[in-house]
Design a protein around this motif. Structure first.
Motif, PDB file in Angstrom:
ATOM      1  N   MET A 130       0.810  -1.191   0.000  1.00 21.27           N
ATOM      2  CA  MET A 130       0.000   0.000   0.000  1.00 21.27           C
ATOM      3  C   MET A 130       0.863   1.269   0.000  1.00 21.27           C
ATOM      4  SD  MET A 130      -3.031   0.968  -0.201  1.00 21.27           S
ATOM      5  CE  MET A 130      -4.590   0.881   0.548  1.00 21.27           C
ATOM      6  N   LEU A 131       1.917   1.254   0.813  1.00 24.72           N
ATOM      7  CA  LEU A 131       2.812   2.401   0.851  1.00 24.72           C
ATOM      8  C   LEU A 131       3.519   2.595  -0.492  1.00 24.72           C
ATOM      9  CD1 LEU A 131       4.398   2.106   4.403  1.00 24.72           C
ATOM     10  CD2 LEU A 131       2.710   3.762   3.603  1.00 24.72           C
ATOM     11  N   GLN A 132       3.841   1.492  -1.141  1.00 27.15           N
ATOM     12  CA  GLN A 132       4.493   1.582  -2.441  1.00 27.15           C
ATOM     13  C   GLN A 132       3.560   2.242  -3.446  1.00 27.15           C
ATOM     14  OE1 GLN A 132       5.786  -2.121  -4.102  1.00 27.15           O
ATOM     15  NE2 GLN A 132       6.696  -1.157  -5.888  1.00 27.15           N
ATOM     16  N   LEU A 133       2.298   1.964  -3.369  1.00 24.98           N
ATOM     17  CA  LEU A 133       1.322   2.567  -4.268  1.00 24.98           C
ATOM     18  C   LEU A 133       1.283   4.083  -4.085  1.00 24.98           C
ATOM     19  CD1 LEU A 133      -0.925   2.048  -6.354  1.00 24.98           C
ATOM     20  CD2 LEU A 133      -2.520   1.924  -4.434  1.00 24.98           C
ATOM     21  N   PHE A 134       1.272   4.528  -2.833  1.00 30.13           N
ATOM     22  CA  PHE A 134       1.294   5.968  -2.565  1.00 30.13           C
ATOM     23  C   PHE A 134       2.598   6.602  -3.043  1.00 30.13           C
ATOM     24  CE2 PHE A 134      -1.879   4.961   0.853  1.00 30.13           C
ATOM     25  CZ  PHE A 134      -2.935   5.628   0.235  1.00 30.13           C
ATOM     26  N   GLY A 135       3.698   5.906  -2.856  1.00 31.39           N
ATOM     27  CA  GLY A 135       4.997   6.403  -3.303  1.00 31.39           C
ATOM     28  C   GLY A 135       5.039   6.569  -4.818  1.00 31.39           C
ATOM     29  N   GLU A 136       4.541   5.592  -5.542  1.00 32.70           N
ATOM     30  CA  GLU A 136       4.519   5.671  -7.001  1.00 32.70           C
ATOM     31  C   GLU A 136       3.607   6.800  -7.475  1.00 32.70           C
ATOM     32  OE1 GLU A 136       3.624   1.932  -8.842  1.00 32.70           O
ATOM     33  OE2 GLU A 136       5.178   0.899  -7.701  1.00 32.70           O
ATOM     34  N   PHE A 137       2.467   6.964  -6.802  1.00 34.07           N
ATOM     35  CA  PHE A 137       1.549   8.041  -7.157  1.00 34.07           C
ATOM     36  C   PHE A 137       2.211   9.403  -6.953  1.00 34.07           C
ATOM     37  CE2 PHE A 137      -1.702  11.112  -5.793  1.00 34.07           C
ATOM     38  CZ  PHE A 137      -2.414  11.195  -6.980  1.00 34.07           C
ATOM     39  N   GLU A 138       2.872   9.575  -5.814  1.00 33.48           N
ATOM     40  CA  GLU A 138       3.541  10.850  -5.528  1.00 33.48           C
ATOM     41  C   GLU A 138       4.658  11.104  -6.539  1.00 33.48           C
ATOM     42  OE1 GLU A 138       4.428  14.453  -3.971  1.00 33.48           O
ATOM     43  OE2 GLU A 138       2.695  13.203  -3.539  1.00 33.48           O
ATOM     44  N   TRP A 139       5.409  10.068  -6.881  1.00 38.32           N
ATOM     45  CA  TRP A 139       6.495  10.216  -7.854  1.00 38.32           C
ATOM     46  C   TRP A 139       5.937  10.656  -9.213  1.00 38.32           C
ATOM     47  CZ3 TRP A 139      11.311  11.196  -7.909  1.00 38.32           C
ATOM     48  CH2 TRP A 139      12.074  10.972  -9.040  1.00 38.32           C
ATOM     49  N   GLU A 140       4.824  10.083  -9.620  1.00 40.77           N
ATOM     50  CA  GLU A 140       4.204  10.458 -10.891  1.00 40.77           C
ATOM     51  C   GLU A 140       3.709  11.902 -10.849  1.00 40.77           C
ATOM     52  OE1 GLU A 140       3.364  10.334 -14.687  1.00 40.77           O
ATOM     53  OE2 GLU A 140       4.318   8.658 -13.650  1.00 40.77           O
ATOM     54  N   MET A 141       3.199  12.342  -9.719  1.00 39.23           N
ATOM     55  CA  MET A 141       2.749  13.728  -9.583  1.00 39.23           C
ATOM     56  C   MET A 141       3.934  14.698  -9.696  1.00 39.23           C
ATOM     57  SD  MET A 141      -0.504  13.667  -9.308  1.00 39.23           S
ATOM     58  CE  MET A 141      -0.845  15.298  -8.743  1.00 39.23           C
ATOM     59  N   ILE A 142       5.056  14.350  -9.091  1.00 39.18           N
ATOM     60  CA  ILE A 142       6.260  15.180  -9.179  1.00 39.18           C
ATOM     61  C   ILE A 142       6.727  15.266 -10.623  1.00 39.18           C
ATOM     62  CG2 ILE A 142       8.714  15.295  -8.560  1.00 39.18           C
ATOM     63  CD1 ILE A 142       7.895  14.063  -5.829  1.00 39.18           C
ATOM     64  N   ARG A 143       6.745  14.140 -11.322  1.00 39.00           N
ATOM     65  CA  ARG A 143       7.173  14.127 -12.720  1.00 39.00           C
ATOM     66  C   ARG A 143       6.262  15.000 -13.580  1.00 39.00           C
ATOM     67  NH1 ARG A 143       7.589   8.375 -14.909  1.00 39.00           N
ATOM     68  NH2 ARG A 143       8.233   9.555 -16.724  1.00 39.00           N
ATOM     69  N   GLU A 144       4.965  14.924 -13.345  1.00 38.84           N
ATOM     70  CA  GLU A 144       4.005  15.713 -14.124  1.00 38.84           C
ATOM     71  C   GLU A 144       4.197  17.208 -13.869  1.00 38.84           C
ATOM     72  OE1 GLU A 144       1.228  16.671 -16.841  1.00 38.84           O
ATOM     73  OE2 GLU A 144       2.050  14.678 -16.460  1.00 38.84           O
ATOM     74  N   ARG A 145       4.384  17.592 -12.604  1.00 39.19           N
ATOM     75  CA  ARG A 145       4.603  19.007 -12.286  1.00 39.19           C
ATOM     76  C   ARG A 145       5.902  19.504 -12.918  1.00 39.19           C
ATOM     77  NH1 ARG A 145       2.598  17.523  -6.961  1.00 39.19           N
ATOM     78  NH2 ARG A 145       4.756  17.261  -6.310  1.00 39.19           N
ATOM     79  N   THR A 146       6.921  18.667 -12.933  1.00 45.46           N
ATOM     80  CA  THR A 146       8.189  19.043 -13.542  1.00 45.46           C
ATOM     81  C   THR A 146       8.021  19.252 -15.044  1.00 45.46           C
ATOM     82  OG1 THR A 146       9.410  17.793 -11.880  1.00 45.46           O
ATOM     83  CG2 THR A 146      10.583  18.340 -13.908  1.00 45.46           C
ATOM     84  N   ARG A 147       7.318  18.324 -15.709  1.00 43.61           N
ATOM     85  CA  ARG A 147       7.080  18.472 -17.154  1.00 43.61           C
ATOM     86  C   ARG A 147       6.322  19.748 -17.468  1.00 43.61           C
ATOM     87  NH1 ARG A 147       4.293  13.506 -17.688  1.00 43.61           N
ATOM     88  NH2 ARG A 147       5.759  12.105 -16.740  1.00 43.61           N
ATOM     89  N   VAL A 148       5.290  20.046 -16.695  1.00 46.22           N
ATOM     90  CA  VAL A 148       4.502  21.256 -16.918  1.00 46.22           C
ATOM     91  C   VAL A 148       5.357  22.501 -16.694  1.00 46.22           C
ATOM     92  CG1 VAL A 148       2.580  22.629 -16.015  1.00 46.22           C
ATOM     93  CG2 VAL A 148       2.283  20.189 -16.414  1.00 46.22           C
ATOM     94  N   GLY A 149       6.181  22.490 -15.667  1.00 46.71           N
ATOM     95  CA  GLY A 149       7.056  23.625 -15.374  1.00 46.71           C
ATOM     96  C   GLY A 149       8.065  23.866 -16.485  1.00 46.71           C
ATOM     97  N   LEU A 150       8.678  22.800 -17.000  1.00 47.16           N
ATOM     98  CA  LEU A 150       9.644  22.942 -18.090  1.00 47.16           C
ATOM     99  C   LEU A 150       8.975  23.438 -19.371  1.00 47.16           C
ATOM    100  CD1 LEU A 150      11.823  19.759 -17.558  1.00 47.16           C
ATOM    101  CD2 LEU A 150      12.508  22.129 -17.219  1.00 47.16           C
ATOM    102  N   LYS A 151       7.777  22.931 -19.638  1.00 46.84           N
ATOM    103  CA  LYS A 151       7.052  23.364 -20.829  1.00 46.84           C
ATOM    104  C   LYS A 151       6.689  24.841 -20.725  1.00 46.84           C
ATOM    105  CE  LYS A 151       3.189  22.039 -23.769  1.00 46.84           C
ATOM    106  NZ  LYS A 151       2.061  21.123 -23.940  1.00 46.84           N
TER     107      LYS A 151
END
Length: 80
Positions: A1-22
């Protein structure tokens, strides 16, 4: 369960980074470090090497940069 939350948070960070760079690219800002050369100075160095007034090592010495960096800067802009 914790791994699921970790993966979700990591994906959110990646998405925010992509939007910021764009957004930065749209505003004319790029990522990475700024060049130590102005475009005018770079053109002058490339021109001096192309006209065979000096080799690639001379601009490296003048600018106090590594020879590899000077060689990379001499590559035409179309290949970068």
């Amino acid at each position: 369960m914790l791994q699921l939350f970790g993966e979700f948070e990591w994906e959110m960070i990646r998405e925010r980074t992509r939007v910021g760079l764009k957004t930065a690219r749209v505003q004319g800002q790029g990522g990475g470090r700024q060049s130590i050369f102005s475009s005018q100075r770079l053109a002058e160095l490339v021109r001096s090497v192309q006209e065979a007034r000096c080799n690639t090592a001379a601009p490296a010495r003048w600018s106090q940069i590594h020879l590899t960096t000077a060689s990379r800067l001499m590559v035409p802009q179309t290949y970068r």
